[in-house]
Design an enzyme around this catalytic site. Structure first.
Site, short mmCIF file in Angstrom:
data_model
loop_
_atom_site.label_atom_id
_atom_site.label_comp_id
_atom_site.label_asym_id
_atom_site.label_seq_id
_atom_site.Cartn_x
_atom_site.Cartn_y
_atom_site.Cartn_z
N GLN A 5 0.82 -1.22 0.00
CA GLN A 5 0.00 0.00 0.00
C GLN A 5 0.85 1.26 0.00
O GLN A 5 0.32 2.37 0.06
CB GLN A 5 -0.93 0.00 1.22
N HIS A 13 -0.94 0.07 5.60
CA HIS A 13 -1.57 1.08 6.46
C HIS A 13 -0.69 2.30 6.71
O HIS A 13 -0.33 2.61 7.85
CB HIS A 13 -2.00 0.44 7.78
N GLU A 65 -15.24 4.23 9.64
CA GLU A 65 -15.78 5.28 10.49
C GLU A 65 -15.64 6.67 9.88
O GLU A 65 -14.65 6.97 9.21
CB GLU A 65 -15.04 5.31 11.84
N TYR A 125 -10.10 7.96 19.76
CA TYR A 125 -11.16 7.46 18.89
C TYR A 125 -11.26 5.93 18.86
O TYR A 125 -11.96 5.37 18.01
CB TYR A 125 -11.00 8.09 17.49
N TYR A 162 -10.37 -9.91 10.02
CA TYR A 162 -10.54 -10.61 8.75
C TYR A 162 -10.75 -12.10 8.96
O TYR A 162 -11.36 -12.79 8.14
CB TYR A 162 -9.34 -10.35 7.85
#
Length: 377
Positions: A92, A156, A248, A258, A269
């Site tokens: 990513q 991520h 979210e 949060y 997963y």
């Protein structure tokens, strides 16, 4: 401090876009404001990630493998701009978001977030540089923020860049996937939102909380790839990836937690439970969540005149969901959801409002596109 008027959309006169070169993209899509048409402005982009408009109507587009390009008002792609930092273009990772300085017209400064290759792994970093007058090269490129610690992971990274009304820069990152418990550790930058000065370092009005790194604005985030400033309140809004479910929408406040991974509306997963449930004292609930996940990436509030009924709607791209989502808002509440462009068949990576009042999207693909959404005529 800049006034709220600083974030108002600037009206620009730009050349008319050429007719779409992609006949398939001329299909109409229904919406609450009438049918929409999607046109291809430019193609041939390899996993485009970030989109930003310049004052003259041209656009900067990042490609994840590490290229930055200018797109002309005629849709023509420039050659890759030189001077871009080296990126870890794996998994990513790669070249991520791009945003011009609020004073770009005077200083030609831009900011880039990227997965930085380092000894022992990678991390999300932010660089600033000056785009030369010809638009061919970055000059004086300097890294002003490095997510720490360095992690041996290609997952991520986040990351969106958003200037607030004071000129400070919000930087969103991810939890690096294998480090999710560290999102609750304020001594590092894993799973956090940062707020930094344009030259680097923490603004004086950041949270001053014992054990918190000075750049940290909020903690407990999983992987924030969508962020935008509310056009009236100036409040930051974000959308972050959950695991299986639990994407979210939040309005991150200074010094707040949060919840990830202690509280979430998603599951692992593997199907296993994550954390302690969906709520806990001292942890902020989301304003809105998706279950099943849509994989949100890119966000923009609408302030244009083309669709007045959509004023202050938050538009969010969907990767796995392959659509554009419109969230109607009232204050700090999400009051409704409309799913748009279903059937387009594109992973939507970024969303921006253009100076013409239309919406512009990036599709995440090996042969990705810059798309324009306009009313059907």
């Amino acid at each position: 401090m800049r006034s709220a008027a600083w974030i108002a959309t600037v009206t620009l006169t730009i050349a008319a876009w050429p007719a779409s070169r992609d006949a398939a993209a001329q299909q109409r899509y229904p919406s609450s404001a009438g049918d929409l048409v999607v046109e291809t402005v430019a193609g041939g982009l390899e996993h485009p990630w970030g989109l930003a408009f310049l004052p003259d109507g041209r656009m900067l587009v990042t490609e994840r493998p590490g290229r930055l390009r200018l797109v002309g008002t005629d849709g023509k792609l420039s050659a890759p701009i030189t001077g871009v930092p080296n990126v870890a273009g794996r998994g990513q990772g790669g070249l991520l978001d791009v945003v011009p300085d609020p004073g770009f017209a005077q200083n030609r400064t831009i900011y880039l977030s990227f997965a930085e290759p380092r000894s022992g792994g990678t991390g999300t970093s932010v660089a600033r540089a000056r785009l030369n007058e010809r638009g061919t090269a970055l000059e004086g490129t300097k890294v002003i923020f490095q997510q720490m610690p360095t992690i041996a992971s290609n997952m991520h990274f986040g990351s969106r860049l958003v200037f607030d009304q004071t000129g400070a820069l919000f930087v969103t990152v991810g939890d690096r996937y294998g480090q999710r418990d560290q999102a609750q550790n304020p001594a590092n930058h894993i799973g956090k939102i940062m707020r930094i000065r344009p030259e680097g370092g923490a603004p004086a009005d950041n949270p001053k909380i014992e054990a918190w790194q000075p750049e940290i604005w909020s903690i407990g985030h999983r992987n924030v790839q969508a962020a935008a400033l509310h056009p009236q309140s100036g409040q930051l809004w974000t959308a972050e990836h959950g695991a299986r479910g639990g994407d979210e929408v939040n309005t991150p406040k200074a010094g707040r937690n949060y919840g990830w991974p202690v509280v979430t509306f998603g599951i692992d997963y593997s199907g296993a439970k994550i954390g302690e449930g969906t709520s806990k004292a001292g942890m902020e609930p989301p304003l809105f969540y998706w279950d099943p996940s849509i994989a949100p990436s890119g966000a923009a509030f609408y302030t244009g005149a083309v669709w007045p009924a959509w004023t202050n709607s938050l538009f969010v791209g969907a990767l796995a969901g392959q659509m554009l989502v419109r969230l109607s808002t009232q204050g700090e509440a999400v009051t409704g959801q409309e799913r748009l462009l279903e059937g387009l068949g594109e992973r939507i990576r970024d969303v921006r409002q253009g100076p013409d009042g239309f919406l512009y999207l990036l599709s995440d693909a090996p042969d990705g596109k810059l798309l324009r959404v306009r009313p059907a005529k």
